[in-house]
Design an enzyme around this catalytic site. Structure first.
Site, PDB file in Angstrom:
ATOM      1  N   GLU A   1       0.806  -1.222   0.000  1.00 45.93           N
ATOM      2  CA  GLU A   1       0.000   0.000   0.000  1.00 45.93           C
ATOM      3  C   GLU A   1       0.839   1.272   0.000  1.00 45.93           C
ATOM      4  O   GLU A   1       0.466   2.267  -0.627  1.00 45.93           O
ATOM      5  CB  GLU A   1      -0.966  -0.017   1.190  1.00 45.93           C
TER       6      GLU A   1
ATOM      7  N   HIS B  85     -11.014  -6.083   8.759  1.00 53.17           N
ATOM      8  CA  HIS B  85     -11.860  -5.839   7.590  1.00 53.17           C
ATOM      9  C   HIS B  85     -13.043  -4.935   7.903  1.00 53.17           C
ATOM     10  O   HIS B  85     -13.962  -4.842   7.094  1.00 53.17           O
ATOM     11  CB  HIS B  85     -12.375  -7.165   7.015  1.00 53.17           C
TER      12      HIS B  85
END
Lengths: 403, 348
Positions: B66, B135
């Site tokens: 990322e 998540h």
């Protein structure tokens, strides 16, 4: 379990065929750092290039000394010197074309200056003024990067974007031995290799990350060896041999420009001064170690080569030193002028359009500044009152205004 | 939010996809990059079909890193592109925080305007989908604590389209928070005539009311609308404000409503401590003090790491918890004022 029930039908399985994605052998660095000075190949070196490198090295050395002196005079907040590393700084600048981009770290202002940036503009960050005193798009010098290695992905993205647009632009990104331990170093090299981005990574291995020596930074055979893991060539070069660094970088830049992808160049050099003016290097290294590296000085190496070949005499040396003195004097003189900063500029470039919250805060600061100005004017009036002049009330009025 | 007869309808996921497609078709500088955004179309299919339509150079599967994705986007923006980055999940955006905080948010300011960062960072966020650990985070407070960023989040299908178009068009970085549990919510939506979104930084009154104001955004918007409907049975006529943009914050819409109703409850999934609700409550206190009939209350996620999915229903602000908060807005003060007949609004 079906197999066990039918022993006659057993066949050992084999995985689908595997082969390395790329042949690692050509990516490996040479066993020895590449050198030109002191070798037979030095005789072939272009005199004009040597003279150019020499002039820049002399001026670079003087620039480093002047910037360090400016910290003692309080004119620079901090200066991470690249003294001893001038060959890397100068060669990086000269290896690039005008259209290429340089991504310096905080220790690489000399590379930016050698590229033609005004030293005063290159030093705004270290002066305590606004971060970037120059327009990165105009100069093709990215903002000096302080969080280590975080500028490397920027170089990759910019080079990638240029290639997508069909521009033959190369990005040269500078990092150190300490920076190589950061995650962004890994991610940038990996992205660059996967995208075949036209990037050259110049890792100046100067022996220390502030105080931490190489032995505590890496267990790799060399930093150049790390390139192999990404599928790009790694090159080792004597970082104090300016023509050697220049040649290795020029080849890497050409390779990048012609679609060959990125290269990692490890230049072995040494930070002969402390990390910054705030550092005390006596705590972590010996004078003898520093002295040994000072004997392999990048400026002296080129000077000796030019003298040996009869390309430089005492007058030539004096002329280059004089030019460096003039540069230093100009820098000193301009850095001694107080920069004019507008406090209201705090709010100017946070967003393209100021938020209502920032508008309110700007109004608050503006009012504070106006009140301070009024108070200062009032204080003047107060002094007058002490001398028996009418207007003692002015100070009180100003104080009211300040509230 | 059901589709009206005879109108086109779409899910929020489809509207987001359409926004990306339209932005890419309109401006060749728009590039999408992220993990699995190519052939797969993203794990939530938001980038479905983009690589096929615009080529892999415009919609690029990146290595799984990322910081590298966002860092590359910074370089691309420096060269004049308009990158749209997909972070696969809220908690997977954290490796990119250094790039975000130290570069994306500061680049315009540090270069005195020379290098703006027109970067959109799409982050699927929030819980309620039964996701396992990492998540379901609501990380908006992290982004809000970073000057230089804009933070927006749609609560409706139409806003998903309009806000994403506005985010990509913005010359400043935008954290675009996509409420995962609304991805499959469906509503009338006509991409040919999308509802106008009046720029980033404008809140909207989703349900007018007079008794109290519910202030919310993103995944909690449907919760608040449902609570407002249920509240009518108690005689409360609740106004619901959808902030849409947390930075810039539309204080005017919020304050106008609270000054009218005199009561406010802020509802969000993110933890209360250090969350956006605290900032809102402070600003309401500073600007609406003399209009308030009760302290501003917050209904938020607990101050805990996001719980296992089997327990998340206890954590997420639900209709009952919102109604409980409304009930605690010191209505008794009104009864003693003898404001009979004036409903539950401003007693004077």
């Amino acid at each position: 379990m079906t197999v066990l029930e039918q022993p006659g039908s057993f066949r050992p399985s084999s995985p689908p065929p595997w082969q390395p994605r790329t042949d690692p052998a050509p990516l490996l660095p040479d066993a020895e750092p590449y050198r030109l000075l002191g070798t037979e190949a030095a005789d072939e070196l272009d005199p004009a290039l040597l003279r150019r490198l020499y002039g820049q090295l002399v001026r670079g050395r003087r620039y480093n000394a002047q910037a360090t002196a400016l910290t003692r005079q309080g004119r620079l907040a901090v200066y991470p010197s690249s003294a001893g590393q001038e060959a890397c700084q100068v060669a990086a600048a000269l290896a690039l074309e005008d259209r290429d981009w340089l991504f310096p770290s905080y220790r690489d202002t000399l590379a930016a200056v050698a590229r033609g940036l005004d030293p005063v503009q290159a030093l705004t960050l270290l002066r305590g003024d606004w971060h970037t005193g120059y327009d990165p798009r105009e100069t093709r010098v990215a903002p000096l990067c302080t969080p280590l290695a975080t500028q490397l992905p920027h170089a990759v993205g910019l080079a990638h974007a240029a290639r997508l647009k069909g521009d033959e632009v190369v990005a040269l990104a500078m990092v150190g031995d300490g920076g190589s331990s950061e995650g962004d170093f890994h991610e940038a090299l990996n992205f660059a290799a996967v995208w075949r981005a036209p990037v050259v990574f110049l890792l100046q291995n100067n022996g220390f990350a502030i105080s931490v020596p190489l032995s505590k930074q890496t267990a790799a055979p060399s930093f150049a060896h790390k390139a192999v893991g990404y599928g790009m060539p790694g090159r080792l070069v004597d970082g104090n041999d300016a023509p050697a660094v220049h040649r290795v970088l020029t080849e890497a830049v050409r390779r990048a420009r012609t679609g060959g992808g990125p290269t990692l160049v490890e230049a072995i050099t040494y930070r002969v001064e402390a990390h910054t003016n705030a550092d005390d290097d006596k705590r972590y290294r010996s004078d003898a170690e520093v002295a040994a590296w000072r004997a392999h000085d990048p400026v002296a190496l080129v000077e000796r080569e030019l003298t040996r070949r009869g390309l430089l005499d005492e007058d030539g040396i004096a002329a280059e030193r004089q030019a460096a003195e003039e540069l230093a004097a100009d820098l000193r003189e301009r850095m001694n002028r107080e920069p004019l900063l507008d406090p209201m500029d705090l709010f100017t470039h946070v967003y393209a359009e100021q938020t209502s919250q920032l508008r309110a805060q700007a109004a608050q600061l503006r009012a504070e500044l106006a009140a301070a100005e009024e108070a200062a004017a009032g204080a003047g009036a107060g002094t007058a009152a002490e001398h028996g002049v009418a207007g003692a009330g002015a100070g009180t009025a100003a104080e009211e205004g300040a509230r | 939010m059901t589709a009206a007869v005879g109108q086109q309808s779409a899910t929020m996921a489809q509207a987001l996809n359409r926004a990306l497609r339209d932005a890419m078709a309109e401006d060749p500088a728009v590039h999408v990059l992220g993990e699995d955004v190519g052939a797969l179309g993203g794990v939530f299919r938001i980038t479905d079909g983009l690589a096929k339509e615009f080529g892999e150079d415009r919609c690029t599967d990146t290595p799984l890193a990322e910081a590298g994705i966002l860092g590359s986007a910074v370089g691309m923006a420096m060269y004049g592109l308009r990158p749209v980055v997909e972070m696969q999940f809220d908690a997977f955006a954290y490796p990119a925080l250094e790039q975000l905080v130290s570069h994306v948010a500061k680049m315009r300011n540090r270069t005195r305007g020379a290098l703006p960062m027109p970067v959109t960072v799409r982050v699927p966020y929030g819980g309620g989908i039964g996701g396992v650990e990492h998540h379901s985070d609501s990380s908006e407070a992290l982004y809000l604590a970073t000057p230089g960023l804009q933070v927006v989040t749609p609560g409706t299908v139409a806003d998903a389209y309009g806000l994403l178009r506005a985010a990509i068009a913005s010359d400043d970085p935008v954290i675009f928070l996509e409420p995962k549990r609304l991805y499959w919510s469906k509503a009338a939506f006509s991409p040919e005539q999308p509802e106008p979104v009046p720029g980033i930084g404008t809140a909207v009154v989703r349900r007018p009311g007079s008794s109290a104001t519910l202030i919310t955004y993103g995944p909690s918007l449907p919760v608040c609308l449902e609570a407002a409907e249920a509240a009518t049975a108690e005689g409360w006529d609740l106004e619901v404000i959808d902030l849409r943009s947390l930075m810039p914050l539309d204080e005017e819409t919020v304050c106008a409503s609270v000054r009218r109703t005199g009561r406010a409850v802020i509802v969000h999934e993110a933890s209360g401590f250090g969350g956006p609700g605290g900032e809102l409550a402070a600003r309401i206190g500073e600007r609406c003090f003399h209009y308030l009939q009760a302290p501003v209350l917050r209904v938020t996620g607990f101050d805990i790491p996001y719980p296992p999915p089997m327990l998340e229903k206890h954590h997420l602000p639900g209709v009952d918890r919102v109604l409980d908060a409304v009930a605690r807005l010191q209505w008794e003060s009104e009864w003693t004022e003898g404001s009979e007949g004036s409903g539950r609004g401003w007693p004077w």
